[in-house]
Design a protein around this motif. Structure first.
Motif, mmCIF file in Angstrom:
data_model
loop_
_atom_site.group_PDB
_atom_site.id
_atom_site.type_symbol
_atom_site.label_atom_id
_atom_site.label_comp_id
_atom_site.label_asym_id
_atom_site.label_seq_id
_atom_site.Cartn_x
_atom_site.Cartn_y
_atom_site.Cartn_z
ATOM 1 N N ARG A 43 -30.165 41.922 -3.644
ATOM 2 C CA ARG A 43 -28.912 41.066 -3.074
ATOM 3 C C ARG A 43 -29.257 39.803 -2.237
ATOM 4 O O ARG A 43 -29.025 38.757 -2.670
ATOM 5 N N SER A 47 -29.263 35.838 -3.359
ATOM 6 C CA SER A 47 -28.521 34.919 -2.606
ATOM 7 C C SER A 47 -29.368 33.954 -2.097
ATOM 8 O O SER A 47 -29.058 32.787 -1.983
ATOM 9 N N ALA A 50 -30.177 31.568 -4.758
ATOM 10 C CA ALA A 50 -29.053 30.727 -5.044
ATOM 11 C C ALA A 50 -29.029 29.330 -4.254
ATOM 12 O O ALA A 50 -28.669 28.424 -4.516
ATOM 13 N N GLU A 51 -28.995 29.789 -2.762
ATOM 14 C CA GLU A 51 -28.667 28.643 -1.723
ATOM 15 C C GLU A 51 -29.757 27.713 -2.275
ATOM 16 O O GLU A 51 -29.521 26.380 -2.035
ATOM 17 N N ASN A 54 -29.210 25.669 -5.256
ATOM 18 C CA ASN A 54 -27.861 24.851 -5.072
ATOM 19 C C ASN A 54 -28.229 23.604 -4.321
ATOM 20 O O ASN A 54 -27.373 22.483 -4.447
ATOM 21 N N GLU A 77 -23.974 38.286 -9.774
ATOM 22 C CA GLU A 77 -23.587 37.609 -8.490
ATOM 23 C C GLU A 77 -24.455 36.232 -8.322
ATOM 24 O O GLU A 77 -23.694 35.382 -7.777
ATOM 25 N N PHE A 78 -25.776 36.485 -8.471
ATOM 26 C CA PHE A 78 -26.771 35.185 -8.420
ATOM 27 C C PHE A 78 -26.219 34.077 -9.434
ATOM 28 O O PHE A 78 -26.027 33.053 -8.979
ATOM 29 N N ALA A 80 -22.959 33.712 -10.751
ATOM 30 C CA ALA A 80 -21.842 33.233 -10.182
ATOM 31 C C ALA A 80 -21.962 32.257 -8.919
ATOM 32 O O ALA A 80 -21.072 31.334 -8.745
ATOM 33 N N GLN A 81 -23.151 32.332 -8.489
ATOM 34 C CA GLN A 81 -23.224 31.252 -7.255
ATOM 35 C C GLN A 81 -23.966 30.169 -7.632
ATOM 36 O O GLN A 81 -24.128 29.129 -6.869
ATOM 37 N N THR A 82 -24.479 29.871 -8.878
ATOM 38 C CA THR A 82 -25.343 28.744 -9.482
ATOM 39 C C THR A 82 -24.366 28.238 -10.652
ATOM 40 O O THR A 82 -23.593 29.035 -11.192
#
Length: 150
Positions: A43, A47, A50-51, A54, A77-78, A80-82
């Motif tokens: 996780r 995450s 993804a930062e 982005n 989750e990854f 959804a973040q990108t």
């Protein structure tokens, strides 16, 4: 918590497409459940990835050994973040050899090619070297892309 093993980055000068390649920590147990001993690590690494993604300009191609099953909560989750598009979506064949897992576990797709940006389109995505003598613990991913205005 372990960080990413690394990200290799380059930008193609003519097209402006940024390429990122990464490798997250291995999950030798083949357990991608939210309760696995690898859950926190996966996780956190995804995450962090993804930062970074982005913050990179588009068009963008991200590839690598994410060591996370496509159907895992961590990969969902990854995603959804990108804003990344999975070149192999719907092709859920394992991307590594099952003999590297405990006998009670099955192989999954853990290697990815992901894209972002309207001017970068995937034309073809193929798993290669499956069923051949082992050159690696992973199979190859071959993706053909097209760049240009949509």
């Amino acid at each position: 918590m372990l960080g990413l093993h690394g990200i290799l980055s380059m930008t193609h000068q003519r097209t402006g497409v940024t390429l990122l390649n990464t490798h997250t920590s291995a999950n030798g147990a083949g357990d991608w459940s939210p309760n696995s001993r690898f859950a926190g690590m996966h996780r956190a690494q995804l995450s962090h990835l993804a930062e970074i993604i982005n913050a990179v300009r588009r068009p963008l191609l991200v590839s690598g050994d994410f060591n996370t099953a496509a159907d895992s909560v961590f990969f969902r989750e990854f995603r959804a973040q990108t804003d990344l598009v999975d070149a192999f979506k719907g092709q859920e064949r394992p991307t590594f050899r099952s003999e590297f897992l405990p006998a009670d576990r099955s192989a999954h797709r853990i290697d990815y090619v992901l894209t972002a940006g309207r001017s970068l389109r995937v034309i073809d995505a193929v798993l290669v070297l499956a069923g051949r003598p082992a050159l690696s613990d992973h199979y190859g991913l071959r993706v053909t892309t097209e760049w240009g205005e949509p």
